[in-house]
Motif scaffolding. Structure first.
Motif: not given
Length: 140
Positions: A105-127
């Motif tokens: 996520a940090a590398e993609l942000t450096r390359r022009g992506a935008t962080f929107l939010h963190n997600g979580r459902q049970g034991p699974f998480s994502w950005i």
């Protein structure tokens, strides 16, 4: 009967998007068939306005595609006149492994992506992020 498919993404700058996503996914941008494009223009099957140059190479202006290096899966970025205005109804989940989510996520942000939010459902998480044209995707 099973069918194959390609994913098509509307884009303002399809060649830039194809480059960005090829680097992001480790896929390859399909090479331009410059001789074919020029022949189509020369024969009147296409006009010079149907073409452009990207990184110094003659390409079709309306689209660019990338392919998975092993299985041939294809994503096409298709030029459209309007910009993105609402949330995607379809998005990619890029599976990098839990231990790499933050660094990717940090590398993609450096390359022009935008962080929107963190997600979580049970034991699974994502950005959830957006690519340079605002298309949402998740890193998991």
């Amino acid at each position: 009967m099973a069918h194959d498919f390609q994913l098509t993404v509307d884009s303002a700058q399809p060649h830039d998007q194809a480059d960005w996503w090829a680097e992001t996914l480790g896929w390859q941008v399909e090479p331009s068939d410059k001789a074919f494009i020029q022949r189509m223009v020369d024969e009147g099957q296409a006009s010079p306005e149907d073409t452009t140059r990207h990184r110094g190479v003659l390409v079709w202006a309306a689209g660019a595609a990338l392919r998975h290096p092993d299985n041939g899966r294809r994503i096409l970025f298709q030029q459209v006149p309007e910009g993105k205005t609402v949330k995607n109804r379809l998005h990619l989940d890029i599976e990098v492994g839990a231990e790499q989510v933050e660094s990717v996520a940090a590398e993609l942000t450096r390359r022009g992506a935008t962080f929107l939010h963190n997600g979580r459902q049970g034991p699974f998480s994502w950005i959830t992020m957006a690519d340079p044209e605002g298309n949402e995707f998740c890193i998991c």
